[in-house]
Design an enzyme around this catalytic site. Structure first.
Site, short mmCIF file in Angstrom:
data_model
loop_
_atom_site.label_atom_id
_atom_site.label_comp_id
_atom_site.label_asym_id
_atom_site.label_seq_id
_atom_site.Cartn_x
_atom_site.Cartn_y
_atom_site.Cartn_z
N GLY A 231 1.94 -0.59 6.81
CA GLY A 231 1.82 -1.16 5.39
C GLY A 231 1.08 -0.37 4.20
O GLY A 231 0.45 0.53 4.53
N ASP A 232 1.06 -0.70 3.04
CA ASP A 232 0.57 -0.33 1.91
C ASP A 232 0.99 1.07 1.66
O ASP A 232 0.32 1.95 1.04
CB ASP A 232 -0.75 -0.38 1.98
CG ASP A 232 -1.41 -1.52 2.13
OD1 ASP A 232 -0.97 -2.56 1.66
OD2 ASP A 232 -2.54 -1.88 2.92
N LYS B 198 5.40 0.49 -1.16
CA LYS B 198 6.69 -0.25 -1.57
C LYS B 198 6.88 -0.79 -2.85
O LYS B 198 8.02 -1.02 -3.58
CB LYS B 198 6.87 -1.49 -0.31
CG LYS B 198 6.65 -0.70 0.97
CD LYS B 198 6.63 -1.88 2.05
CE LYS B 198 5.41 -2.69 1.96
NZ LYS B 198 4.20 -2.04 2.45
N ASN C 212 0.34 -12.26 2.46
CA ASN C 212 -0.43 -11.20 3.16
C ASN C 212 -0.02 -10.11 2.55
O ASN C 212 -0.92 -8.90 2.68
CB ASN C 212 -0.32 -11.18 4.77
CG ASN C 212 1.30 -11.16 5.21
OD1 ASN C 212 2.26 -11.49 4.31
ND2 ASN C 212 1.55 -11.00 6.62
N GLY D 64 0.49 -7.27 -0.48
CA GLY D 64 0.11 -7.17 -1.89
C GLY D 64 0.88 -5.84 -2.43
O GLY D 64 0.57 -4.70 -1.87
N HIS D 65 1.67 -5.93 -3.10
CA HIS D 65 2.60 -4.71 -3.78
C HIS D 65 2.06 -4.42 -5.10
O HIS D 65 2.50 -5.49 -6.00
CB HIS D 65 4.13 -5.09 -3.55
CG HIS D 65 4.56 -5.28 -2.06
ND1 HIS D 65 5.62 -5.78 -1.60
CD2 HIS D 65 3.88 -5.19 -0.79
CE1 HIS D 65 5.84 -5.77 -0.61
NE2 HIS D 65 4.65 -5.44 -0.02
N GLN E 217 4.73 -5.36 4.53
CA GLN E 217 3.95 -4.62 5.73
C GLN E 217 4.76 -3.40 5.94
O GLN E 217 5.31 -2.75 5.21
CB GLN E 217 4.07 -5.65 7.04
CG GLN E 217 2.83 -6.86 7.02
CD GLN E 217 3.64 -8.00 5.83
OE1 GLN E 217 4.61 -8.62 6.31
NE2 GLN E 217 3.05 -8.40 5.04
N SER F 124 6.90 10.47 -4.63
CA SER F 124 5.80 9.73 -5.75
C SER F 124 4.52 10.59 -5.80
O SER F 124 3.93 10.78 -4.71
CB SER F 124 5.51 8.36 -5.35
OG SER F 124 4.60 7.74 -5.82
N VAL F 125 4.19 11.04 -7.11
CA VAL F 125 2.98 11.73 -7.31
C VAL F 125 1.94 10.89 -8.22
O VAL F 125 0.86 11.48 -8.67
CB VAL F 125 3.26 13.08 -7.85
CG1 VAL F 125 4.04 13.86 -6.92
CG2 VAL F 125 4.09 13.00 -9.25
P1 GDP Z 1 2.54 -1.58 -0.98
O1 GDP Z 1 1.90 -2.95 -0.17
O2 GDP Z 1 3.26 -0.68 -0.07
O3 GDP Z 1 3.34 -2.09 -2.11
O4 GDP Z 1 1.54 -0.63 -1.46
P2 GDP Z 1 0.10 -1.05 -2.24
O5 GDP Z 1 0.16 -1.59 -3.66
O6 GDP Z 1 -0.76 -2.26 -1.29
O7 GDP Z 1 -0.91 0.35 -2.15
C1 GDP Z 1 -0.46 1.30 -2.48
C2 GDP Z 1 -1.52 1.92 -3.73
O8 GDP Z 1 -1.02 3.07 -3.99
C3 GDP Z 1 -1.13 0.96 -4.98
O9 GDP Z 1 -2.49 0.89 -5.54
C4 GDP Z 1 -0.17 1.95 -5.87
O10 GDP Z 1 -0.50 1.63 -7.26
C5 GDP Z 1 -0.73 3.20 -5.36
N1 GDP Z 1 0.50 4.39 -5.45
C6 GDP Z 1 1.92 4.32 -5.23
N2 GDP Z 1 2.33 5.45 -5.20
C7 GDP Z 1 1.36 6.10 -5.70
C8 GDP Z 1 0.99 7.55 -5.66
O11 GDP Z 1 2.25 8.34 -5.48
N3 GDP Z 1 -0.02 8.24 -5.95
C9 GDP Z 1 -1.09 7.77 -6.06
N4 GDP Z 1 -2.00 8.24 -6.31
N5 GDP Z 1 -1.17 6.22 -6.18
C10 GDP Z 1 0.27 5.69 -5.65
P1 IMO Z 2 1.99 -4.88 2.58
O1 IMO Z 2 3.14 -5.53 2.28
C1 IMO Z 2 -1.39 -3.72 5.28
C2 IMO Z 2 -2.34 -6.58 8.42
C3 IMO Z 2 -3.74 -7.34 8.46
C4 IMO Z 2 -3.96 -7.28 9.69
C5 IMO Z 2 -2.65 -7.69 10.49
C6 IMO Z 2 -2.34 -9.08 10.54
O2 IMO Z 2 0.87 -4.94 1.14
O3 IMO Z 2 2.00 -3.59 3.10
P2 IMO Z 2 -1.78 -11.09 9.08
O4 IMO Z 2 -2.68 -11.72 7.87
O5 IMO Z 2 -0.49 -10.49 8.43
O6 IMO Z 2 -1.61 -11.83 10.22
O7 IMO Z 2 -2.58 -10.14 9.36
O8 IMO Z 2 -1.80 -7.15 9.37
N1 IMO Z 2 -1.51 -6.80 7.21
C7 IMO Z 2 -1.24 -5.66 6.26
N2 IMO Z 2 -1.65 -4.60 6.32
N3 IMO Z 2 -0.43 -4.20 4.16
C8 IMO Z 2 0.28 -5.45 4.46
O9 IMO Z 2 1.04 -5.78 3.45
C9 IMO Z 2 -0.30 -6.26 5.28
N4 IMO Z 2 0.01 -7.42 5.85
C10 IMO Z 2 -0.79 -7.84 6.84
O10 IMO Z 2 -4.69 -6.56 7.69
O11 IMO Z 2 -4.40 -6.21 10.35
MG MG Z 3 0.14 -3.54 0.13
#
Ligand code: GDP
Ligand code: IMO
Ligand code: MG
Length: 431
Positions: free
Chosen positions: A12-13, A16, A38, A40-41, A226, A415-416
């Protein structure tokens, strides 16, 4: 090419939100198909940050339609809050461009109470580290056929009946087994009748909307939440979420047949992060891990927790290519690696003298693997303003080449930085 699925390849994270927001320019309809709030994009547009938990990340493009499919578990209060926040930021959202499947399951207050109480009841070291959003208990009710669907909100008699049955059972578990406070049927009923009034105009048959759009030649973008290693079947079980997070889930979670999916793109962070408990073979608990965490601003977008950080894991990437049927990769956060020298990429695991190219099935084995690393020279240059592959230092290009060699598929985007413009387009996945 009109139907693209985008999924996370790691835990995850991966970024996306940023990539979906970017690709939305080429799509007409953006669909969430699993998970719930759950997720967070994070979107960063014109210096303004917005975090989508439930609403698809295409929502900031005023002229696109966003859909929430049946596979999503849906918390009405989060949806209403998200709409309010968008509106306060000058982006009003109405049902003409946001629809919600009547078949999605509702996250009820007792799901959140159970999520917390179950985690609290576990011994230290045995907790999963869930987001506490009621995700697991809601999917659990769906599978045992006790769930309450979004469409049930429109039938107050049925809704009350299902609610009363559930509250009876959940209160028994909460009070007698988990030492937690009970919930109240009437309070929930009142709260959800108010939700019903507000949600009614958004409720629809999303599968039909998708089919209509496809037949009209519209481009559809399916947004995974995720990541592959959090998948209930293919991830590091039990340290996973409660849904299928892989590309195949787009079909069941939105109501589209597999023959209608054209392409799948995997998003891969240039290193690895994980939030919550569970094995993480390439985790770095040293200054390099701290560098990644600080420079990458690695804090959970949903819970604010500090993300664990480590080297890129080629075993995880290789598995993601296979399980999702990836056609290409979007690499994110390459900029964060500047200043680390040398860089390591895990290419295989070793367990008791045996080499593994793939994630072992047994969690005890996963916990005991020893990563085998390929070491590459790092670079010092700031990549955040670079616009083309030629701008990148040779060491960064070699690092990307090593990723492609492991994955066996091409990189389409790099992505940079978090902003839309901080992206090197090599190939448009919609072409
Ligand atoms: P997601 O859950 O997959 O949408 O990712 P999150 O938003 O939870 O976490 C990604 C984090 O990295 C966010 O704070 C974005 O703004 C940041 N981000 C995305 N692409 C880049 C990148 O290429 N470089 C940097 N430094 N940050 C990025
Ligand atoms: P995005 O879409 C990162 C993780 C939680 C925990 C496990 C189970 O932003 O990438 P849950 O509440 O789903 O039952 O938790 O999954 N988890 C994530 N980790 N990014 C996420 O979503 C996640 N959604 C759930 O931290 O370890
Ligand atoms: Mg996220």
């Amino acid at each position: 090419m009109s139907t693209l699925v985008v999924v996370g390849t790691q835990w995850g994270d991966e970024g996306k939100g940023k990539i979906v927001d970017l690709l939305t320019e080429y799509a007409d309809v953006i669909v969430r198909f699993q998970g719930g709030n759950n997720a967070g994009h994070t979107l960063l547009v014109d210096g303004k940050k917005f975090i989508c938990h439930l609403i698809p990340s295409g929502i900031l493009h005023g002229n696109k339609v966003c859909l929430i499919g049946n596979g999503v578990v849906f918390d009405p209060s989060v949806f209403i809050e998200e709409i309010k926040e968008l509106s306060s930021k000058g982006m009003p959202v109405s049902p003409d461009r946001l629809r919600l499947s009547s078949n999605a399951h509702l996250i009820m207050p007792y799901h959140k109470a159970l999520d917390h109480a179950r985690e609290n009841a576990k011994a230290e070291g045995k907790r999963l580290g869930t987001t506490g959003r009621g995700i697991g208990p809601c999917y659990e009710d769906k599978i045992v056929r006790n769930g309450i669907k979004v469409g049930d909100l429109l039938d107050p008699v049925l809704f009350r009946e299902k609610l009363a049955d559930n509250v009876k059972e959940k209160n028994f578990i909460l009070t007698k087994m988990l030492n937690a406070e009970p919930v109240d049927t009437e309070d929930i009923y009142r709260e959800f009748q108010e939700h019903a009034r507000r949600l009614a105009p958004f409720i629809d048959n999303v599968s039909i909307l998708i089919d209509d759009a496809r037949r009209k030649g519209k481009a559809l973008l399916f947004e995974g939440a995720q990541g592959t290693q959090l998948d209930i079947d293919h991830g590091t079980y039990p340290y996973v979420t409660s849904s299928n997070t892989v590309a195949g889930a787009a079909c069941c979670g939105a109501g589209i047949g597999p023959s209608k999916i054209d392409k799948v793109v995997g998003i891969c962070k240039a290193y690895t992060t994980r939030v919550g408990a569970g094995p993480f073979p390439t985790e770095l608990e040293d200054v390099v891990g701290d560098h990644l965490q600080e420079k990458g601003a690695e804090f959970g977008a949903t819970t604010g927790r500090r993300r664990r950080c480590g080297w890129l894991d080629g075993v995880v990437l290789r598995d993601a290519v296979r399980i999702n049927g990836l056609d290409g990769l979007a690499i994110t956060k390459l900029d964060v690696l500047s200043g680390i020298n040398p860089l390591n990429i895990c290419t295989e695991y070793e367990v008791s003298g045996t080499r593994h190219l793939h994630m072992p099935g047994n969690i005890r084995e996963v916990e005991s693997v020893c990563p085998i690393y390929k070491t590459l020279p790092g670079w010092q240059e700031d990549l955040s303003q670079m616009k083309s592959m030629e701008d990148l230092p040779k060491e960064a290009r070699d690092y990307l080449k090593a990723m492609e060699d492991i994955a066996g598929i091409p990189i389409m985007l790099i992505s940079v930085g978090p902003g839309r413009e901080q992206t090197i387009f090599l190939k448009n996945p919609f072409d």
